[in-house]
Design a protein around this motif. Structure first.
Motif, short mmCIF file in Angstrom:
data_model
loop_
_atom_site.label_atom_id
_atom_site.label_comp_id
_atom_site.label_asym_id
_atom_site.label_seq_id
_atom_site.Cartn_x
_atom_site.Cartn_y
_atom_site.Cartn_z
N VAL A 207 0.85 -1.19 0.00
CA VAL A 207 0.00 0.00 0.00
C VAL A 207 0.89 1.24 0.00
O VAL A 207 1.82 1.35 0.80
N VAL B 247 -9.48 -3.25 -1.74
CA VAL B 247 -9.12 -1.86 -2.03
C VAL B 247 -10.27 -0.93 -1.68
O VAL B 247 -10.08 0.12 -1.07
N ARG B 248 -11.49 -1.32 -2.04
CA ARG B 248 -12.65 -0.49 -1.73
C ARG B 248 -12.83 -0.35 -0.21
O ARG B 248 -13.14 0.73 0.29
N ALA C 281 -2.29 3.84 -3.97
CA ALA C 281 -2.50 2.63 -4.75
C ALA C 281 -2.22 1.41 -3.89
O ALA C 281 -1.49 1.47 -2.90
N VAL C 282 -2.82 0.31 -4.30
CA VAL C 282 -2.50 -1.01 -3.74
C VAL C 282 -1.85 -1.81 -4.85
O VAL C 282 -2.41 -1.93 -5.95
N ALA D 261 -9.75 1.89 1.36
CA ALA D 261 -9.64 3.31 1.05
C ALA D 261 -10.08 4.23 2.19
O ALA D 261 -9.33 5.14 2.59
N LEU E 201 -3.69 -1.05 -8.30
CA LEU E 201 -5.07 -0.56 -8.33
C LEU E 201 -5.12 0.78 -7.60
O LEU E 201 -4.44 0.96 -6.58
N LEU F 56 -6.17 3.78 -5.15
CA LEU F 56 -6.86 4.09 -3.90
C LEU F 56 -7.46 5.48 -4.05
O LEU F 56 -6.72 6.44 -4.29
N THR G 39 -7.59 9.89 -7.01
CA THR G 39 -6.61 8.86 -6.72
C THR G 39 -5.50 9.44 -5.86
O THR G 39 -4.76 10.32 -6.29
N LEU H 206 -8.35 -8.52 -5.31
CA LEU H 206 -7.94 -7.31 -4.60
C LEU H 206 -8.98 -6.19 -4.59
O LEU H 206 -8.99 -5.37 -3.67
N GLU H 207 -9.83 -6.12 -5.59
CA GLU H 207 -10.75 -4.99 -5.68
C GLU H 207 -11.61 -4.79 -4.43
O GLU H 207 -11.74 -3.66 -3.93
#
Length: 229
Positions: free
Chosen positions: A110, A221-222, A197-198, A225, A185, A187, A194, A217-218
């Motif tokens: 992260v 990530v959500r 990121a991850v 955040a 992805l 963040l 943005t 991962l999605e």
């Protein structure tokens, strides 16, 4: 100054050789093979393997995900201070990351974007970043850095823009090592900006076809955040 008790005459040479191995891995980059290290340092192959195994056992080095080479480990990063986060992640975020790392079976990192720089918030202790300093200096070489460039509207080439359009991620496929790759992805904060990121790092085929990693991962990530941005 007298030697510490039990320090044999040959041990200082072994210590110097071990430090030379660490320097070689740092210089040659993550994924360097034992044979390349042996050749670079002029060490016998058996000695090189013995030192590598000891350094892995003590977490100064780790094996790359495809087991073909070596990278600097968590203890080196701790000594150098290159992965120290600016703040401790909240417990809920640490739990999410732990679940994500188990799910994807690869490195999960992260980062935040601060003043046009990549700041490492949490690097995977089992799969450390190959070169955190270089990530800051040369962001276009890494998926995490490319996400920073995308966020700032500084996309260096069409392939990166195409990855963002097609997958919603940035990628680096085999450009640093032919058998490995990474993706990132975004963040986003509550305004959709943005701000970090991850990243995932692992075997190249999982980045060439990123659907499985992205799907895993999605959700993390959500959920992550609002805890870190």
């Amino acid at each position: 100054m007298p030697e510490p008790p039990g320090l044999a005459a040959r041990q200082p040479g072994a210590v110097r050789s071990a430090l030379a191995v660490l320097e070689a891995v740092a210089h040659l980059g993550a994924g360097v093979s034992a044979q390349r290290i042996s050749t670079e340092l002029g060490l016998p192959r058996a000695t090189t393997y013995r030192l590598l195994n000891l350094l892995v056992e003590d977490e100064f080095l780790v094996r790359t995900p495809d087991l073909s080479g070596f990278a600097l480990g968590a203890r080196v990063a701790q000594l150098a201070g290159v992965t120290a986060p600016p703040a401790r992640l909240p417990a809920a975020a640490r739990a999410l990351l732990a679940d994500a790392r188990r799910a994807v079976r690869g490195g999960v990192h992260v980062v935040l974007f601060v003043d046009g720089r990549v700041v490492v918030l949490d690097a995977d202790p089992d799969f450390p970043l190959s070169d955190a300093d270089r990530l800051v200096r040369e962001p276009a070489r890494y998926a995490l850095g490319r996400m920073l460039l995308v966020a700032e509207g500084r996309v260096p080439d069409g392939a990166i823009a195409a990855d963002v359009r097609r997958f919603g991620v940035t990628r680096q496929c085999g450009e640093i090592l032919p058998t490995t790759g990474c993706l990132a992805l975004p963040l986003r904060d509550d305004r959709g900006v943005t701000v970090g990121a991850v990243g995932f790092s692992g075997a190249r085929h999982r980045v060439d076809d990123p659907s499985e990693v992205i799907g895993a991962l999605e959700p993390a990530v959500r959920a992550l955040a609002p805890l870190v941005v």
